[in-house]
Design an enzyme around this catalytic site. Structure first.
Site, PDB file in Angstrom:
ATOM      1  N   VAL A 472      83.929  51.557   0.108  1.00 53.27           N
ATOM      2  CA  VAL A 472      83.539  51.130  -1.166  1.00 53.27           C
ATOM      3  C   VAL A 472      84.620  51.123  -2.101  1.00 53.27           C
ATOM      4  O   VAL A 472      85.349  51.638  -2.044  1.00 53.27           O
ATOM      5  CB  VAL A 472      82.527  52.359  -1.771  1.00 53.27           C
ATOM      6  CG1 VAL A 472      81.773  51.916  -2.813  1.00 53.27           C
ATOM      7  CG2 VAL A 472      81.338  52.534  -0.473  1.00 53.27           C
ATOM      8  N   ILE A 473      84.506  49.834  -2.742  1.00 51.22           N
ATOM      9  CA  ILE A 473      85.526  49.514  -3.681  1.00 51.22           C
ATOM     10  C   ILE A 473      84.820  49.283  -5.140  1.00 51.22           C
ATOM     11  O   ILE A 473      83.890  49.075  -5.518  1.00 51.22           O
ATOM     12  CB  ILE A 473      86.146  47.979  -3.566  1.00 51.22           C
ATOM     13  CG1 ILE A 473      86.671  47.759  -2.168  1.00 51.22           C
ATOM     14  CG2 ILE A 473      87.290  47.589  -4.382  1.00 51.22           C
ATOM     15  CD1 ILE A 473      87.686  48.771  -1.504  1.00 51.22           C
ATOM     16  N   ASP A 474      85.664  50.158  -6.034  1.00 48.77           N
ATOM     17  CA  ASP A 474      84.982  50.314  -7.256  1.00 48.77           C
ATOM     18  C   ASP A 474      85.113  49.128  -8.300  1.00 48.77           C
ATOM     19  O   ASP A 474      84.286  49.137  -9.180  1.00 48.77           O
ATOM     20  CB  ASP A 474      85.833  51.660  -8.055  1.00 48.77           C
ATOM     21  CG  ASP A 474      87.349  51.316  -8.285  1.00 48.77           C
ATOM     22  OD1 ASP A 474      87.848  50.249  -7.597  1.00 48.77           O
ATOM     23  OD2 ASP A 474      87.950  52.018  -9.067  1.00 48.77           O
ATOM     24  N   LYS A 475      85.997  48.190  -7.919  1.00 47.81           N
ATOM     25  CA  LYS A 475      85.786  46.996  -8.942  1.00 47.81           C
ATOM     26  C   LYS A 475      86.166  45.738  -8.090  1.00 47.81           C
ATOM     27  O   LYS A 475      86.936  45.917  -6.983  1.00 47.81           O
ATOM     28  CB  LYS A 475      86.721  47.080 -10.094  1.00 47.81           C
ATOM     29  CG  LYS A 475      88.042  47.828  -9.625  1.00 47.81           C
ATOM     30  CD  LYS A 475      88.804  48.189 -11.207  1.00 47.81           C
ATOM     31  CE  LYS A 475      90.114  48.865 -10.727  1.00 47.81           C
ATOM     32  NZ  LYS A 475      90.027  50.229 -10.423  1.00 47.81           N
ATOM     33  N   THR A 478      90.234  44.421  -7.251  1.00 52.73           N
ATOM     34  CA  THR A 478      91.083  45.165  -6.335  1.00 52.73           C
ATOM     35  C   THR A 478      91.489  44.579  -5.183  1.00 52.73           C
ATOM     36  O   THR A 478      92.436  44.241  -4.623  1.00 52.73           O
ATOM     37  CB  THR A 478      90.458  46.466  -5.962  1.00 52.73           C
ATOM     38  OG1 THR A 478      90.100  47.242  -7.309  1.00 52.73           O
ATOM     39  CG2 THR A 478      91.499  47.288  -5.120  1.00 52.73           C
TER      40      THR A 478
END
Length: 594
Positions: A472-475, A478
């Site tokens: 899961v990537i927060d933005k 990235t």
């Protein structure tokens, strides 16, 4: 250590600073400080000028430059009070070097590896390996040639003389080359922590002592063990080859750790070694980063790396902070914004006040975290340690059982066969991989990760990563190529895409914003000519405005449109749809002059 005097010039001020720093040099032979303007002897080597206190030092250097310039030849001692720890057992910490009482490995200095720091154990083991390999190879060829191919490679020597020759070769190959293993094996028995060095010491020691006894006093052995020449078979080659192989494994392991330390030092190298300090009279000087103090004013020029953590006090620019955040787009920095050492400045220039130095900087803390992660232990390592604690005593027990079984049940001469069986068990059962696989894998993984910009908090996190099936990537920024590109142009009110892009490219040609290059590349692909702009102005955090020909135009984000009193209308919904796909949306508005 050699000192180089380089008259480098990169701008007038930089050249003057470098010249001032070059007034003193270190004689690479005797280490004395030399005044470079005092007419002392010099010597040119590989494009660098070296200075000497006397003609004698210059003569010595001219004959063997590499001898005095090779820093890897010997390791310099670390400062007194340096704490050392075991890479396999981090709970073992002591002041000064030594060996781990649990596993026998050499303790390593804690903290971040210093520049050009060489592991003294690697130097020592490499030297021993260079002796062990040829000697063990000769012993192996002599013995295997006779046993496997039935060849007598030394027909001009009697069998008895050949055996004494093997003893002469085995003494340095086993005793000197393998001495560190015997020391560690004895220490493990004394401390009660049996490890792989216990087996190495017992196995090779038993094989060597047995062979020496067979060579010196063959009459002590039963007649059935002697050959036609009255000699007892010896195992010098087995002991020597095992020592050479274990040395090779140790050298490979130490080199892997040194390369990992190099990856950590590469992180520190992200920060420049010097900074451009602004003096009270407004002039600048190039100063070593180690001399920079909190409160100093530094100037960061276009394309320079930010030397240290601080706050912008004058000027503005866009700074690439991807080394820390992973964000592909540089971040606008204006007065009052904080900047981080090691990040890359864009096309602008600014002055900054130093806020933190040394170990308190963000980059130093990141490096310290990576170094600590290397020494941390994964949960699975406890299992390996537990298995090893049972494995070594079990091997020794099996060796004793083999000795007893052959002595009681074996054929005559039972004692000789029993001894050979016991020694064979000890030699083959060395659990090197069991004790080293886990810590080395952690060191290599964290080091390679650090080199690639992936920071691992500790070994436990690295182990848990193996079970991850969803990331899961927060933005969205990235996971990109790190290079923005024009993906599309949307128009309204009957205007064409080329017309919109022509105005946007004209404005962005005057801008230093990282998105400007993407707009200009998109215009170039469509063969759009970039027009000249008048009354250009950059609005911080919003966009740019200017006059293109007979048209006033504004190009930027929604805030620029709002502050200019321009309604984006139906384009707002289309912009939101593009943002959901990870795109950055810019608006263009213009008004023809009356």
């Amino acid at each position: 250590m050699a000192a180089e005097y380089r008259n480098l010039t990169n701008g007038h001020e930089h050249g003057e600073a470098m010249a001032r720093a070059g007034d003193r040099a270190i004689d690479p032979v005797c280490g004395m400080t030399v005044d470079t303007h005092a007419g002392k002897p010099t010597f040119e080597h590989e494009g660098h000028t070296y200075y000497f206190c006397s003609e004698g030092c210059r003569t010595k250097f001219s004959k063997e430059p590499k001898r005095f310039l090779d820093k890897k030849g010997e390791a310099e001692p670390l400062p007194k009070g340096t704490l050392y720890t075991c890479p396999m057992h981090p709970e073992i910490v002591q002041e000064g070097p030594g060996h781990c009482p649990i596993c026998g490995m050499a303790l390593e200095p804690m903290g971040v590896p210093g520049e050009d720091e060489t592991n003294p154990e690697l130097i020592d083991f490499t030297r021993r390996l260079k002796v062990a390999v040829p000697l063990s190879a000769v012993l192996g060829v002599l013995d295997m040639g006779a046993h496997v191919f039935h060849l007598n490679l030394l027909p001009f020597l009697s069998p008895e003389t050949q055996q004494w020759l093997k003893l002469a070769l085995a003494i340095p190959a086993v005793l000197w080359c393998g001495w560190p293993f015997f020391v560690r094996g004895f220490a493990s028995i004394r401390s009660g922590y049996l490890n792989m060095f216990t087996l190495i010491g017992l196995g090779t020691g038993a094989a060597f002592i047995y062979s020496v006894a067979a060579t010196v006093a063959p009459w002590l052995f039963p007649d059935a063990m002697r050959d036609a020449h009255g000699l007892v078979p010896v195992y010098y080659e087995a002991a020597a080859v095992i020592v050479a192989l274990v040395l090779l494994g140790q050298v490979l392991e130490l080199r892997a750790r040194e390369r990992t330390g190099g990856a950590i030092r590469a992180l520190l190298d992200l920060a420049p070694k010097t900074a451009l300090r602004v003096l009270k009279d407004g002039t600048t000087e190039s100063a070593p980063l180690a001399t920079v103090k909190v409160g100093d004013i530094l100037r960061v020029r276009p394309g320079d790396k930010v030397p240290i953590d601080g706050t912008v006090i004058e000027g503005r620019s866009a700074v690439d902070e991807s080394m820390l955040t992973g964000e592909p787009l540089p971040v606008e920095k204006v007065v009052g914004d904080r900047v981080t050492g090691g990040t890359l400045n864009g096309n602008g220039s600014f002055d900054m006040r130093v806020d933190r130095t040394g170990a308190e900087t963000t980059l130093s803390q990141v490096v310290a975290m990576v170094a600590e992660a290397q020494r941390s232990r994964a949960p699975i390592q406890r299992l390996a340690d537990s298995v090893a604690s049972y494995f070594v005593p079990a091997v020794i027990a099996v060796s004793v059982i083999a000795f007893i079984a052959w002595y009681v049940l074996g054929p005559s001469p039972a004692l000789a066969y029993a001894l050979v069986a016991a020694v064979s068990v000890l030699i083959i059962a060395c659990p090197c991989a069991l004790g080293l696989a886990t810590p080395i894998s952690i060191m290599v993984a964290t080091g390679r990760g650090a080199h690639a910009g992936v920071l691992v908090r500790n070994a436990a996190a690295l182990e848990r990563l193996a079970a991850v099936n969803t990331l899961v990537i927060d933005k969205t920024g990235t996971l990109t190529e790190g290079k923005p590109a024009l993906t599309g142009v949307a128009t309204t009110n009957g205007f064409t895409e080329d017309e919109v892009l022509r105005l946007a490219a004209a404005l962005e040609a005057m801008s230093e914003h990282p998105l400007a290059e993407a707009i200009l590349r998109g215009a170039s692909k469509r063969n759009i000519t970039v027009a000249k702009v008048a009354n250009f102005a950059a609005v911080t955090g919003q966009g740019v405005t200017g006059r293109v020909g007979e048209t006033d135009a504004a190009f930027g984000n929604a805030r620029l449109m709002q502050s200019s009193g321009i309604a984006v209308g139906p384009l707002a919904q289309a912009a939101e749809a593009r943002r959901k796909h990870g795109e950055m949306v810019m608006f263009l508005a213009w008004k023809p002059l009356a």
